[in-house]
Design a protein around this motif. Structure first.
Motif, PDB file in Angstrom:
ATOM      1  N   PRO A  40      16.062   2.669  48.703  1.00  0.00           N
ATOM      2  CA  PRO A  40      15.019   2.299  49.667  1.00  0.00           C
ATOM      3  C   PRO A  40      15.379   1.057  50.479  1.00  0.00           C
ATOM      4  CG  PRO A  40      14.043   2.834  47.542  1.00  0.00           C
ATOM      5  CD  PRO A  40      15.526   2.787  47.337  1.00  0.00           C
ATOM      6  N   ALA A  41      16.068   0.104  49.863  1.00  0.00           N
ATOM      7  CA  ALA A  41      16.452  -1.101  50.592  1.00  0.00           C
ATOM      8  C   ALA A  41      17.457  -0.773  51.690  1.00  0.00           C
ATOM      9  CB  ALA A  41      17.043  -2.132  49.631  1.00  0.00           C
ATOM     10  N   MET A  42      18.415   0.096  51.400  1.00  0.00           N
ATOM     11  CA  MET A  42      19.391   0.495  52.409  1.00  0.00           C
ATOM     12  C   MET A  42      18.712   1.230  53.559  1.00  0.00           C
ATOM     13  SD  MET A  42      22.508  -0.539  51.603  1.00  0.00           S
ATOM     14  CE  MET A  42      23.650   0.584  52.415  1.00  0.00           C
ATOM     15  N   VAL A  43      17.797   2.134  53.232  1.00  0.00           N
ATOM     16  CA  VAL A  43      17.086   2.894  54.265  1.00  0.00           C
ATOM     17  C   VAL A  43      16.235   1.962  55.127  1.00  0.00           C
ATOM     18  CG1 VAL A  43      15.287   4.631  54.643  1.00  0.00           C
ATOM     19  CG2 VAL A  43      17.119   5.061  52.987  1.00  0.00           C
ATOM     20  N   ASN A  95      18.299   2.646  41.300  1.00  0.00           N
ATOM     21  CA  ASN A  95      18.809   3.378  42.454  1.00  0.00           C
ATOM     22  C   ASN A  95      17.700   3.942  43.328  1.00  0.00           C
ATOM     23  OD1 ASN A  95      20.993   4.118  40.004  1.00  0.00           O
ATOM     24  ND2 ASN A  95      21.851   3.338  41.896  1.00  0.00           N
ATOM     25  N   ALA A  96      16.802   4.740  42.723  1.00  0.00           N
ATOM     26  CA  ALA A  96      15.811   5.468  43.518  1.00  0.00           C
ATOM     27  C   ALA A  96      14.696   4.570  44.045  1.00  0.00           C
ATOM     28  CB  ALA A  96      15.214   6.606  42.686  1.00  0.00           C
ATOM     29  N   TYR A  97      14.400   3.464  43.349  1.00  0.00           N
ATOM     30  CA  TYR A  97      13.267   2.621  43.748  1.00  0.00           C
ATOM     31  C   TYR A  97      13.676   1.206  44.150  1.00  0.00           C
ATOM     32  CZ  TYR A  97      10.297   6.369  42.067  1.00  0.00           C
ATOM     33  OH  TYR A  97       9.689   7.594  41.907  1.00  0.00           O
ATOM     34  N   ALA A 140      18.826  11.066  52.590  1.00  0.00           N
ATOM     35  CA  ALA A 140      17.691  10.294  53.092  1.00  0.00           C
ATOM     36  C   ALA A 140      17.868   9.965  54.571  1.00  0.00           C
ATOM     37  CB  ALA A 140      17.520   9.016  52.275  1.00  0.00           C
ATOM     38  N   LEU A 141      19.080   9.622  54.967  1.00  0.00           N
ATOM     39  CA  LEU A 141      19.336   9.289  56.369  1.00  0.00           C
ATOM     40  C   LEU A 141      19.296  10.544  57.242  1.00  0.00           C
ATOM     41  CD1 LEU A 141      22.200   6.723  55.765  1.00  0.00           C
ATOM     42  CD2 LEU A 141      19.858   6.194  56.470  1.00  0.00           C
TER      43      LEU A 141
END
Length: 257
Positions: free
Chosen positions: A46-49, A40-42, A73-74
């Motif tokens: 990150p891929a979605m962001v 999830n975190a790595y 994050a967004l």
């Protein structure tokens, strides 16, 4: 909503209970386990962001926001975020994380969304569409609440994963459900997802009026190499999730181009 584990591990034991996907029953443990883990975190977040790119000032709907890590994050990158989820327990954790400056709504993605036409510039749907047997009504609603030129950024379980590790293997060309147990903080919870072939996914997007922009099979964040050396290698060399960016045509004329 983000996954606690990758699919091969989660399919280790079949689910044998009827109340599936009950995030209210393990919200705290799930949020804690997925906060800083590899998948999830790595990888997924990150891929979605990265696919979202520059989101400053954009109105974004986080569909299946869970405890809110992607929303956060967004928001931190300047987006105006609204979150929806079907789990009241997960939304309570999201409220704790996000404070009062993010609108949060208890909404099932199978129902009509409580937003006006064209209310958002983007929708992010992280690891949530594969909970749905029928994507049609949901994608139609997501398209409705997006402005012309808006984007849906979505991630799902890769269709090859559930297919190749199932024994016997299902009909690849059929939409089939698969059930399993997750173990989260020592608690075993029954889950059920729907696997569909790649062409059925792309057909669903185009039938709903979207234009396909990106299909992505990203690599994990390089920072994970030292933190999770064994898992990093596996995630770098084996399929896990599949990511899409699809767009609403900027005008009716654009839809026919």
């Amino acid at each position: 909503m983000d996954h606690a584990t990758d699919v091969p591990e989660s399919l280790a034991r079949p689910a044998d209970r009827t109340r599936v996907n009950d995030y209210d029953s393990f919200a705290e443990a799930y949020a804690a386990e997925t906060e800083n883990n590899l998948v999830n975190a790595y990888y997924a977040r990150p891929a979605m962001v990265a696919l979202a790119g520059d989101v400053a000032g954009r109105r974004i709907l986080d569909a299946g926001c869970g405890s809110g890590p992607l929303s956060a994050a967004l928001r931190d990158r300047g987006a105006v975020v609204t979150g929806i989820d079907a789990s009241a327990g997960m939304l309570a954790l999201a409220r704790r994380r996000l404070g009062d400056d993010v609108a949060l709504h208890l909404v099932d993605l199978r129902d009509r969304l409580p937003f006006a036409d064209g209310a958002f510039d983007d929708v992010v749907a992280s690891l949530v569409l594969h909970y749905l047997e029928d994507w049609g009504p949901t994608l139609a609603e997501l398209r409705r609440v997006l402005r012309p030129g808006g984007r849906l950024i979505a991630s799902v379980d890769h269709p090859f994963v559930a297919y190749t590790i199932s024994d016997p293997r299902p009909d690849y060309f059929a939409t089939t459900s698969y059930a399993f147990d997750w173990t989260v903080n020592g608690q075993s919870v029954p889950m059920r997802f729907w696997r569909r072939p790649l062409h059925a996914m792309t057909d669903a997007f185009t039938t709903a009026g979207f234009r396909l922009s990106v299909i992505s099979e990203p690599q994990p964040d390089p920072a994970a190499r030292e933190l999770f050396p064994d898992g990093f290698h596996d995630l770098s060399t084996k399929t896990c999730f599949l990511f899409f960016v699809v767009e609403v045509p900027p005008s009716a004329a654009g839809a026919d181009e």
